[in-house]
Scaffold this motif. Structure first.
Motif, PDB file in Angstrom:
ATOM      1  N   GLY A  58       6.109  16.075   2.547  1.00  0.00           N
ATOM      2  CA  GLY A  58       5.501  15.952   3.768  1.00  0.00           C
ATOM      3  C   GLY A  58       5.191  14.362   3.990  1.00  0.00           C
ATOM      4  N   PHE A  59       4.816  13.859   5.175  1.00  0.00           N
ATOM      5  CA  PHE A  59       4.798  12.610   5.500  1.00  0.00           C
ATOM      6  C   PHE A  59       3.499  12.045   5.243  1.00  0.00           C
ATOM      7  CE2 PHE A  59       4.264   9.302   8.692  1.00  0.00           C
ATOM      8  CZ  PHE A  59       5.398   8.351   8.448  1.00  0.00           C
ATOM      9  N   CYS A  60       3.454  11.129   4.499  1.00  0.00           N
ATOM     10  CA  CYS A  60       2.325  10.264   4.184  1.00  0.00           C
ATOM     11  C   CYS A  60       2.420   8.538   4.409  1.00  0.00           C
ATOM     12  CB  CYS A  60       1.564  10.568   2.809  1.00  0.00           C
ATOM     13  SG  CYS A  60       0.125   9.687   2.453  1.00  0.00           S
ATOM     14  N   TRP A  61       1.804   8.079   5.254  1.00  0.00           N
ATOM     15  CA  TRP A  61       2.053   6.711   5.397  1.00  0.00           C
ATOM     16  C   TRP A  61       0.700   5.918   5.219  1.00  0.00           C
ATOM     17  CZ3 TRP A  61       3.256   4.719  11.352  1.00  0.00           C
ATOM     18  CH2 TRP A  61       3.150   3.429  11.227  1.00  0.00           C
ATOM     19  N   ILE A  62       0.683   5.358   4.181  1.00  0.00           N
ATOM     20  CA  ILE A  62      -0.322   4.661   3.727  1.00  0.00           C
ATOM     21  C   ILE A  62      -0.043   3.139   4.522  1.00  0.00           C
ATOM     22  CG2 ILE A  62      -2.030   3.479   2.171  1.00  0.00           C
ATOM     23  CD1 ILE A  62      -1.273   5.887   0.506  1.00  0.00           C
ATOM     24  N   THR A  63      -0.723   2.570   5.496  1.00  0.00           N
ATOM     25  CA  THR A  63      -0.319   1.211   5.997  1.00  0.00           C
ATOM     26  C   THR A  63      -0.226   0.010   5.180  1.00  0.00           C
ATOM     27  OG1 THR A  63      -2.616   0.587   6.591  1.00  0.00           O
ATOM     28  CG2 THR A  63      -1.541   2.061   8.245  1.00  0.00           C
ATOM     29  N   LYS A  64       0.772  -0.595   5.518  1.00  0.00           N
ATOM     30  CA  LYS A  64       1.128  -1.815   4.814  1.00  0.00           C
ATOM     31  C   LYS A  64       0.053  -2.919   5.261  1.00  0.00           C
ATOM     32  CE  LYS A  64       5.569  -3.404   3.232  1.00  0.00           C
ATOM     33  NZ  LYS A  64       6.812  -4.032   3.453  1.00  0.00           N
ATOM     34  N   GLY A  65      -0.324  -2.863   6.674  1.00  0.00           N
ATOM     35  CA  GLY A  65      -1.451  -3.703   6.920  1.00  0.00           C
ATOM     36  C   GLY A  65      -2.798  -2.919   6.389  1.00  0.00           C
TER      37      GLY A  65
END
Length: 149
Positions: A60-67
């Protein structure tokens, strides 16, 4: 459709154990999570790490923000176009409510109104170099293309 601590009640695994299965809602799941990091070497919390591991396991797609938060992806150019050139550069770990308070009072309780007002100032041109935004959007787009096959 979650916010803050609510994430701890979700899972991307089949085992439910009192957790809400994200995949029961939609088998094609993607999630974006604020890192809440206040500096580069800070760690994400255990819930975020668990969700990332579960999404990685299912492809799946899991994006934990860099900001610190998703708002840190709004380009300074867009913010200055809307609120004036006197705004400082928005930093990766800035607390956005504090950053924007002088120009938009009560941001935390008026996020929808803020979003509707800033969206016309955001473009692919002024956003292309913001943190890992382009990379993440391309990755998500590629995954959505696979789902549609």
């Amino acid at each position: 459709y979650y916010g803050g601590k609510t994430l701890s009640h979700f899972t991307a695994e089949d085992k439910l154990d009192d957790l809400i299965s994200i995949l029961k809602t939609n088998q094609n799941a993607a999630i974006v999570i604020d890192s809440d990091k206040k500096q580069e070497n800070a760690r994400i919390n255990s819930t975020k790490a668990r969700i990332r591991k579960e999404f990685d396991a299912i492809g799946g797609f899991c994006w934990i923000t860099k900001g610190k938060e998703i708002e840190n992806y709004i380009s300074t150019q867009a913010l200055r176009a809307k609120y004036g050139e006197d705004l400082p550069v928005l930093g990766q770990y800035d607390l956005f409510p504090e950053y924007i308070e002088s120009k938009f009072k009560g941001f935390s309780s008026k996020k929808v109104s803020f979003s509707k007002g800033i969206v016309e100032y955001i473009s692919s041109t002024n956003s292309k170099d913001v943190l890992d935004l382009k990379k993440q959007i391309e990755k998500l787009y590629g995954l959505i293309q696979k789902w549609n096959q």
